[in-house]
Design a protein around this motif. Structure first.
Motif, PDB file in Angstrom:
ATOM      1  N   TYR A  25      -8.229   3.806  -0.471  1.00  0.00           N
ATOM      2  CA  TYR A  25      -8.593   3.866   0.940  1.00  0.00           C
ATOM      3  C   TYR A  25      -8.752   5.304   1.408  1.00  0.00           C
ATOM      4  CZ  TYR A  25      -3.728   4.802   2.673  1.00  0.00           C
ATOM      5  OH  TYR A  25      -2.488   5.334   2.951  1.00  0.00           O
TER       6      TYR A  25
ATOM      7  N   ASP B 157      -9.506   3.182   6.530  1.00  0.00           N
ATOM      8  CA  ASP B 157      -8.301   3.102   7.364  1.00  0.00           C
ATOM      9  C   ASP B 157      -8.594   3.840   8.660  1.00  0.00           C
ATOM     10  OD1 ASP B 157      -5.868   3.453   8.618  1.00  0.00           O
ATOM     11  OD2 ASP B 157      -4.907   4.505   6.947  1.00  0.00           O
TER      12      ASP B 157
ATOM     13  N   TYR C 286      -3.302  -1.207  -2.373  1.00  0.00           N
ATOM     14  CA  TYR C 286      -4.245  -0.183  -1.916  1.00  0.00           C
ATOM     15  C   TYR C 286      -3.502   1.140  -1.875  1.00  0.00           C
ATOM     16  CZ  TYR C 286      -8.553  -2.598  -0.501  1.00  0.00           C
ATOM     17  OH  TYR C 286      -9.753  -3.257  -0.493  1.00  0.00           O
TER      18      TYR C 286
ATOM     19  N   TYR D 260      -3.389   5.264  -9.166  1.00  0.00           N
ATOM     20  CA  TYR D 260      -4.527   4.438  -9.590  1.00  0.00           C
ATOM     21  C   TYR D 260      -4.387   4.026 -11.053  1.00  0.00           C
ATOM     22  CZ  TYR D 260      -9.282   2.771  -8.623  1.00  0.00           C
ATOM     23  OH  TYR D 260     -10.382   1.984  -8.385  1.00  0.00           O
TER      24      TYR D 260
ATOM     25  N   TYR E  51      -9.437  -1.489   7.743  1.00  0.00           N
ATOM     26  CA  TYR E  51      -8.035  -1.591   8.151  1.00  0.00           C
ATOM     27  C   TYR E  51      -7.895  -1.077   9.568  1.00  0.00           C
ATOM     28  CZ  TYR E  51      -3.125  -0.211   8.647  1.00  0.00           C
ATOM     29  OH  TYR E  51      -1.830  -0.040   9.114  1.00  0.00           O
TER      30      TYR E  51
ATOM     31  N   MET F 181     -11.846   1.007   1.024  1.00  0.00           N
ATOM     32  CA  MET F 181     -11.343   0.658   2.349  1.00  0.00           C
ATOM     33  C   MET F 181     -11.343   1.838   3.309  1.00  0.00           C
ATOM     34  SD  MET F 181      -7.980  -1.462   3.475  1.00  0.00           S
ATOM     35  CE  MET F 181      -6.737  -0.263   3.001  1.00  0.00           C
TER      36      MET F 181
ATOM     37  N   THR G   5     -13.756  -2.728   3.081  1.00  0.00           N
ATOM     38  CA  THR G   5     -12.695  -3.351   3.855  1.00  0.00           C
ATOM     39  C   THR G   5     -12.374  -2.437   5.037  1.00  0.00           C
ATOM     40  OG1 THR G   5     -11.766  -4.377   1.877  1.00  0.00           O
ATOM     41  CG2 THR G   5     -10.295  -4.147   3.764  1.00  0.00           C
TER      42      THR G   5
ATOM     43  N   ASP H  79       0.842  -1.192   0.000  1.00  0.00           N
ATOM     44  CA  ASP H  79       0.000   0.000   0.000  1.00  0.00           C
ATOM     45  C   ASP H  79       0.877   1.243   0.000  1.00  0.00           C
ATOM     46  OD1 ASP H  79       0.146   1.012   3.058  1.00  0.00           O
ATOM     47  OD2 ASP H  79      -0.068  -1.166   3.066  1.00  0.00           O
TER      48      ASP H  79
ATOM     49  N   ARG I 277      -6.330  -3.261  -7.761  1.00  0.00           N
ATOM     50  CA  ARG I 277      -6.037  -2.182  -6.823  1.00  0.00           C
ATOM     51  C   ARG I 277      -7.306  -1.607  -6.217  1.00  0.00           C
ATOM     52  NH1 ARG I 277      -9.033  -0.345 -10.319  1.00  0.00           N
ATOM     53  NH2 ARG I 277      -8.534   1.282 -11.805  1.00  0.00           N
ATOM     54  N   GLY I 278      -7.119  -0.928  -5.097  1.00  0.00           N
ATOM     55  CA  GLY I 278      -8.236  -0.304  -4.419  1.00  0.00           C
ATOM     56  C   GLY I 278      -7.823   0.991  -3.760  1.00  0.00           C
TER      57      GLY I 278
END
Length: 287
Positions: free
Chosen positions: A139, A175, A108, A126, A214, A173, A212, A86, A136-137
């Motif tokens: 956050y 975080d 990420y 990205y 984290y 995601m 998601t 990440d 890929r994602g």
């Protein structure tokens, strides 16, 4: 380490000095181009401004609060694990093709923080990761003291946190980790659960995906009361810099991702997906 508890051991003293210069330059550019871009507004009333979004990334608070360890509990990963990492603008320009050649298959990357800060390298990361073949994602770095969960989710989805069933996009995601002056950002456990629920539900309403999450087991236990309310839907991205992942937050029988080190062969933090590449593709496609 700064007074927010951020780890400063990511490089040698000269590298840190260069990074500091680069950060100041980037901040100046942000303020010139878009005044206020590095501080969070409070559209719902009240709240606090973001202290330093240019210094916040996945795990930026972890080693100061939890350190690194050589061992941990008995949670066993699947036989196959897929490598990834990440990043944020902290890493500068990422050699995506090189990271893919070294074996990484997912990433990420930071997109937003609060309701005004957009990571200046997000678009390049990205696009670059996609072109190199990564799944890929995006956050969002949570600042629960600055605005509501729903407001931050709206900003996140509008600026990179969306999702499409293209086989290349991981779930958005959240975080959520240690606050700069208060471990739990000044919120009670009940208020923190309310904030997380607001964020998660808004992301789901806007993208059809459960985000998601984290975090670390220690933070989650301290700041949410170790709730298991999200374990049925939201994949867990656990942070623990050790040879074993250790105990997980309540309700999650396994982790989906594990941030196991804050430096290594890949740029940024070093991560595992708990399964083979086929499982990662299933997660991306929501199957």
């Amino acid at each position: 380490m700064d007074n927010a508890g951020h780890d400063s051991r990511r490089g040698s003293a000269p590298r840190r000095a260069l990074a500091a210069i680069g950060t100041l330059t980037a901040l100046l550019a942000l303020f010139v181009a878009a005044p206020g871009a590095a501080t969070a507004a409070s559209p719902s009333g009240g709240g606090s401004p973001i202290a330093h979004p240019e210094l916040d990334w996945m795990g930026s608070t972890i080693t100061a609060h939890e350190g690194r360890s050589s061992g941990g509990g008995a949670v066993t990963p699947n036989a196959a694990q897929t490598l990834g990492f990440d990043v944020s603008h902290y890493q500068g320009t990422v050699n995506w093709a090189g990271a893919y050649a070294n074996g990484a298959r997912f990433a990420y990357m930071k997109a937003t923080e609060g309701t005004t800060f957009r990571d200046p390298n997000f678009s390049a990361n990205y696009t670059g990761s996609y072109n190199a073949g990564f799944i890929r994602g995006a956050y969002h770095f949570a600042t629960p003291n600055s605005s509501t969960g729903a407001a931050q989710a709206d900003y996140f989805v509008a600026h990179g946190g969306g999702w499409s069933k293209d086989g290349k996009t991981l779930p958005p995601m959240l975080d959520i980790e240690y606050g700069p002056s208060s471990t739990c950002w000044g919120l009670s456990q009940a208020a923190m659960r309310t904030w997380i629920t607001s964020f998660i539900n808004e992301v789901h309403a806007k993208t059809t995906r459960w985000a998601t999450i984290y975090t670390t087991t220690n933070w989650w236990t301290t700041c949410t009361g170790n709730t298991s309310a999200y374990s049925a839907n939201d994949p867990l991205f656990i942070a623990r810099y050790a040879s074993s992942v250790g105990a997980l937050p309540a309700g999650w029988p396994f982790y989906t991702f594990w941030q196991h080190a804050d430096s290594g062969v890949f740029p940024g933090d070093q991560d595992y997906f708990n399964g083979a590449l086929s499982g990662l593709l299933n997660l991306a496609n929501n199957t």
